[in-house]
Motif scaffolding. Sequence first.
Motif, PDB file in Angstrom:
ATOM      1  N   LEU A   1     -53.794  -5.009 -52.833  1.00  0.00           N
ATOM      2  CA  LEU A   1     -53.076  -6.068 -52.118  1.00  0.00           C
ATOM      3  C   LEU A   1     -53.903  -7.347 -52.060  1.00  0.00           C
ATOM      4  O   LEU A   1     -53.410  -8.451 -52.342  1.00  0.00           O
ATOM      5  CB  LEU A   1     -52.746  -5.604 -50.702  1.00  0.00           C
ATOM      6  CG  LEU A   1     -51.481  -4.763 -50.509  1.00  0.00           C
ATOM      7  CD1 LEU A   1     -51.458  -4.191 -49.100  1.00  0.00           C
ATOM      8  CD2 LEU A   1     -50.236  -5.576 -50.774  1.00  0.00           C
ATOM      9  N   TYR A   2     -55.171  -7.189 -51.711  1.00  0.00           N
ATOM     10  CA  TYR A   2     -56.046  -8.355 -51.558  1.00  0.00           C
ATOM     11  C   TYR A   2     -56.245  -9.087 -52.880  1.00  0.00           C
ATOM     12  O   TYR A   2     -56.104 -10.311 -52.953  1.00  0.00           O
ATOM     13  CB  TYR A   2     -57.387  -7.889 -51.000  1.00  0.00           C
ATOM     14  CG  TYR A   2     -58.422  -8.989 -50.878  1.00  0.00           C
ATOM     15  CD1 TYR A   2     -58.350  -9.931 -49.858  1.00  0.00           C
ATOM     16  CD2 TYR A   2     -59.472  -9.081 -51.799  1.00  0.00           C
ATOM     17  CE1 TYR A   2     -59.291 -10.952 -49.765  1.00  0.00           C
ATOM     18  CE2 TYR A   2     -60.416 -10.084 -51.698  1.00  0.00           C
ATOM     19  CZ  TYR A   2     -60.320 -11.013 -50.682  1.00  0.00           C
ATOM     20  OH  TYR A   2     -61.254 -12.015 -50.590  1.00  0.00           O
TER      21      TYR A   2
ATOM     22  N   GLN B   1     -49.565 -18.235 -46.457  1.00  0.00           N
ATOM     23  CA  GLN B   1     -50.903 -18.834 -46.554  1.00  0.00           C
ATOM     24  C   GLN B   1     -50.802 -20.354 -46.660  1.00  0.00           C
ATOM     25  O   GLN B   1     -51.576 -21.088 -46.019  1.00  0.00           O
ATOM     26  CB  GLN B   1     -51.631 -18.260 -47.760  1.00  0.00           C
ATOM     27  CG  GLN B   1     -53.072 -18.748 -47.902  1.00  0.00           C
ATOM     28  CD  GLN B   1     -53.699 -18.292 -49.199  1.00  0.00           C
ATOM     29  OE1 GLN B   1     -53.081 -18.373 -50.252  1.00  0.00           O
ATOM     30  NE2 GLN B   1     -54.931 -17.809 -49.135  1.00  0.00           N
TER      31      GLN B   1
ATOM     32  N   GLU C   1     -54.494  -8.998 -55.776  1.00  0.00           N
ATOM     33  CA  GLU C   1     -53.301  -9.562 -56.419  1.00  0.00           C
ATOM     34  C   GLU C   1     -52.729 -10.728 -55.615  1.00  0.00           C
ATOM     35  O   GLU C   1     -52.272 -11.716 -56.194  1.00  0.00           O
ATOM     36  CB  GLU C   1     -52.251  -8.470 -56.631  1.00  0.00           C
ATOM     37  CG  GLU C   1     -52.679  -7.412 -57.646  1.00  0.00           C
ATOM     38  CD  GLU C   1     -51.511  -6.617 -58.187  1.00  0.00           C
ATOM     39  OE1 GLU C   1     -50.357  -7.073 -58.052  1.00  0.00           O
ATOM     40  OE2 GLU C   1     -51.749  -5.535 -58.758  1.00  0.00           O
ATOM     41  N   CYS C   2     -52.737 -10.620 -54.295  1.00  0.00           N
ATOM     42  CA  CYS C   2     -52.232 -11.735 -53.473  1.00  0.00           C
ATOM     43  C   CYS C   2     -53.174 -12.933 -53.551  1.00  0.00           C
ATOM     44  O   CYS C   2     -52.730 -14.086 -53.567  1.00  0.00           O
ATOM     45  CB  CYS C   2     -52.073 -11.291 -52.030  1.00  0.00           C
ATOM     46  SG  CYS C   2     -50.700 -10.130 -51.758  1.00  0.00           S
ATOM     47  N   LYS C   3     -54.468 -12.664 -53.608  1.00  0.00           N
ATOM     48  CA  LYS C   3     -55.456 -13.743 -53.666  1.00  0.00           C
ATOM     49  C   LYS C   3     -55.341 -14.550 -54.950  1.00  0.00           C
ATOM     50  O   LYS C   3     -55.510 -15.771 -54.952  1.00  0.00           O
ATOM     51  CB  LYS C   3     -56.856 -13.142 -53.554  1.00  0.00           C
ATOM     52  CG  LYS C   3     -57.983 -14.158 -53.538  1.00  0.00           C
ATOM     53  CD  LYS C   3     -59.326 -13.455 -53.445  1.00  0.00           C
ATOM     54  CE  LYS C   3     -60.476 -14.453 -53.490  1.00  0.00           C
ATOM     55  NZ  LYS C   3     -61.797 -13.752 -53.423  1.00  0.00           N
TER      56      LYS C   3
ATOM     57  N   PHE D   1     -52.601 -14.881 -56.842  1.00  0.00           N
ATOM     58  CA  PHE D   1     -51.223 -15.259 -57.170  1.00  0.00           C
ATOM     59  C   PHE D   1     -51.028 -16.766 -57.116  1.00  0.00           C
ATOM     60  O   PHE D   1     -51.572 -17.462 -56.263  1.00  0.00           O
ATOM     61  CB  PHE D   1     -50.253 -14.586 -56.205  1.00  0.00           C
ATOM     62  CG  PHE D   1     -48.825 -15.013 -56.411  1.00  0.00           C
ATOM     63  CD1 PHE D   1     -48.067 -14.464 -57.427  1.00  0.00           C
ATOM     64  CD2 PHE D   1     -48.247 -15.980 -55.600  1.00  0.00           C
ATOM     65  CE1 PHE D   1     -46.758 -14.861 -57.622  1.00  0.00           C
ATOM     66  CE2 PHE D   1     -46.942 -16.381 -55.780  1.00  0.00           C
ATOM     67  CZ  PHE D   1     -46.192 -15.824 -56.801  1.00  0.00           C
TER      68      PHE D   1
ATOM     69  N   LEU E   1     -44.941  -4.976 -54.304  1.00  0.00           N
ATOM     70  CA  LEU E   1     -45.949  -6.031 -54.472  1.00  0.00           C
ATOM     71  C   LEU E   1     -45.356  -7.275 -55.115  1.00  0.00           C
ATOM     72  O   LEU E   1     -45.770  -8.401 -54.808  1.00  0.00           O
ATOM     73  CB  LEU E   1     -47.103  -5.508 -55.323  1.00  0.00           C
ATOM     74  CG  LEU E   1     -48.182  -4.724 -54.571  1.00  0.00           C
ATOM     75  CD1 LEU E   1     -49.239  -4.227 -55.521  1.00  0.00           C
ATOM     76  CD2 LEU E   1     -48.827  -5.578 -53.505  1.00  0.00           C
TER      77      LEU E   1
ATOM     78  N   TYR F   1     -46.584 -13.840 -49.326  1.00  0.00           N
ATOM     79  CA  TYR F   1     -47.955 -14.069 -48.860  1.00  0.00           C
ATOM     80  C   TYR F   1     -48.406 -15.484 -49.206  1.00  0.00           C
ATOM     81  O   TYR F   1     -49.037 -16.170 -48.386  1.00  0.00           O
ATOM     82  CB  TYR F   1     -48.894 -13.043 -49.503  1.00  0.00           C
ATOM     83  CG  TYR F   1     -50.361 -13.334 -49.267  1.00  0.00           C
ATOM     84  CD1 TYR F   1     -50.996 -12.909 -48.108  1.00  0.00           C
ATOM     85  CD2 TYR F   1     -51.108 -14.048 -50.207  1.00  0.00           C
ATOM     86  CE1 TYR F   1     -52.340 -13.178 -47.878  1.00  0.00           C
ATOM     87  CE2 TYR F   1     -52.453 -14.331 -49.991  1.00  0.00           C
ATOM     88  CZ  TYR F   1     -53.057 -13.889 -48.833  1.00  0.00           C
ATOM     89  OH  TYR F   1     -54.375 -14.175 -48.616  1.00  0.00           O
ATOM     90  N   PHE F   2     -48.065 -15.935 -50.407  1.00  0.00           N
ATOM     91  CA  PHE F   2     -48.451 -17.281 -50.848  1.00  0.00           C
ATOM     92  C   PHE F   2     -47.861 -18.335 -49.915  1.00  0.00           C
ATOM     93  O   PHE F   2     -48.547 -19.285 -49.524  1.00  0.00           O
ATOM     94  CB  PHE F   2     -47.978 -17.509 -52.284  1.00  0.00           C
ATOM     95  CG  PHE F   2     -48.311 -18.859 -52.827  1.00  0.00           C
ATOM     96  CD1 PHE F   2     -49.531 -19.102 -53.445  1.00  0.00           C
ATOM     97  CD2 PHE F   2     -47.409 -19.914 -52.720  1.00  0.00           C
ATOM     98  CE1 PHE F   2     -49.848 -20.363 -53.939  1.00  0.00           C
ATOM     99  CE2 PHE F   2     -47.716 -21.172 -53.203  1.00  0.00           C
ATOM    100  CZ  PHE F   2     -48.936 -21.392 -53.818  1.00  0.00           C
TER     101      PHE F   2
ATOM    102  N   ILE G   1     -43.989  -9.025 -52.212  1.00  0.00           N
ATOM    103  CA  ILE G   1     -44.974  -9.431 -51.212  1.00  0.00           C
ATOM    104  C   ILE G   1     -45.768 -10.653 -51.650  1.00  0.00           C
ATOM    105  O   ILE G   1     -46.053 -11.552 -50.836  1.00  0.00           O
ATOM    106  CB  ILE G   1     -45.925  -8.255 -50.898  1.00  0.00           C
ATOM    107  CG1 ILE G   1     -45.198  -7.198 -50.061  1.00  0.00           C
ATOM    108  CG2 ILE G   1     -47.175  -8.734 -50.157  1.00  0.00           C
ATOM    109  CD1 ILE G   1     -46.028  -5.972 -49.778  1.00  0.00           C
ATOM    110  N   LYS G   2     -46.134 -10.738 -52.929  1.00  0.00           N
ATOM    111  CA  LYS G   2     -47.045 -11.797 -53.395  1.00  0.00           C
ATOM    112  C   LYS G   2     -46.535 -13.211 -53.119  1.00  0.00           C
ATOM    113  O   LYS G   2     -47.279 -14.031 -52.554  1.00  0.00           O
ATOM    114  CB  LYS G   2     -47.362 -11.590 -54.879  1.00  0.00           C
ATOM    115  CG  LYS G   2     -48.304 -10.421 -55.131  1.00  0.00           C
ATOM    116  CD  LYS G   2     -48.755 -10.349 -56.572  1.00  0.00           C
ATOM    117  CE  LYS G   2     -47.661  -9.910 -57.499  1.00  0.00           C
ATOM    118  NZ  LYS G   2     -48.144  -9.683 -58.888  1.00  0.00           N
TER     119      LYS G   2
END
Length: 560
Positions: A118-119, A370, A121-123, A125, A359, A366-367, A362-363
């Motif tokens: 999670l960390y 953030q 792939e989201c970081k 993206f 995922l 999350y973007f 989610i990505k």
Amino acid sequence: MDDLHKLKARQDRLRRLQERSHLKSVPNSIEGNRHLTGEVNTDFHAYADVTQELSKRILSFDASATSEEMNTLLDEITKEIDGDPKGHILEPVFLSLIDGTMRAFKIGTKQGITATRLYSECKSFSYDTPSKSSFTLDSYTENITERQNIAEYDATSSYGNGELTRGDSQINMRDGKKMNDAKDGHFDGNSTAQDSYGGEPIYSYKKHAKSEGQSNQSAETDHAVPCNEVCNKLKANKGLTDNDIKEIVNVEENLVVTSRENNRGAKVGKFAKSQPQLEQEIKQGYAEDKNGKRTELTPEQIEVRKNMVNKQNTAQKAMDSETNKKVADNLVNNKNVQKKLSKDAVEAAGHQSIGDAILFIIKPIYFELQDCLIKGIEDGVNASSFKEALTIRVNRIKSFAVSQIGNELKGGVFSFMKSFVSMLLEGIVNCFVGVFKAIARTIKEGIKILMQAIPILRDKNASSAQKGDAILKVAAGSLSIFASIGIEAWLDSLGLVEPWSILISSVLTAVLTALVMHLLDKMDLFGLKKEARLNRIDEILALKVEDTKDEMLQMVTVLA
């Protein structure tokens, strides 16, 4: 008269004008006038020559760098390339603590969703460059997932009173014919023979033993490794049939002819005691019955127990060999076994595909969250109101999903096949036992490393050093499964069982893996850091050259 005077006056003016219209010779006696006659003034030309002046300035330009400047620059490059060592170690360890908790309590394990994934792939993206996920589930999580499948299969089977039940089938595990044949072979036509565990001679017939006053020395055929121990281990093996287990239990090396006293004597009988239990009795010097009553062992009885342990070791090796042979044969020839393993692998791959889809959603969310926190809800998208900003952000997520769904489906098919193969291999590995299981796991990890190495080798933008370094780290990460399983087994031996053994094993393995990765970075076997430093130095020098050109152009502009 007046006209005559006017005419003369006009003639005088014309004559004076004609005299003044001709250039007179320049007097050479005046300093500087000689250059007007053709002599070149070299001093003036030298003063007025801009090129010469520029050359002097360029030659006098100080392009040197002090040793302090050079060392500072090299230190900055080293820090930039090496990164923060604390981040290389602390970050994976902290994430592994969460990963271990999720594994231990079975949160997202089947879907392949971990905190680390999670960390990372989201970081990384971004809408501009939505990276294609090449995620491969780590081997330890695969192992735990397969253990869940095995536990579910094991729940449908049981063993008791010599009967093994698996699903709707039931079979007696004692093979009377083989046990009688083992006894006949041991006596070889004689009425007495040596006890296989040692001690006093044994009698083939009960009447003969009774007539000699040695009823407890009548011969019985015993399973060196108890039936319940073998059956409880093998009933969850998806690579074996019921008859396979029966044949393994009654393998020749596991059938031992001994006295009634050694087999099931009230005070010192072996009954269904395991090897650790026998070793404990040898160590403490006494035996306990089911009621906890102690009986001191004589030196001869202790020796008999040592022989029992030796027989169990020999029998276990033979049973392991027979198990591996039957599993290998069933993998090739038994369709029911093949179907069972394939079904579990398909289900596991399907769960992981669900994780990929989660995922994918989610990505971008999350973007946006953030971006809202860092830039502000409205300011981040240059909106004038909250409603407008929310609309822009939701539409951005929808546009991303629509534009990338095709690529996600294509990648999902490949990811499903990759997960299926990996989980099928994991299922096969867990059907084997003993040393061969370790060999099979090594082969499985080799295949998995190869699957991950192919995309790396096909990357045209990476250098040979980068490819070699990436494959080396993939191999190191994949082989960490042996450390995970070893640490967990060690914790189990200490009495620390699931879920805490999985949690602690995950953290300790992450620490070990992080240290190994850090060591590989330091060793720089493929010269990747050296290559990166040289490339960075080239970039910096190129920028310096551009800056120098700009300064020179500014000087020319000033001189102009």
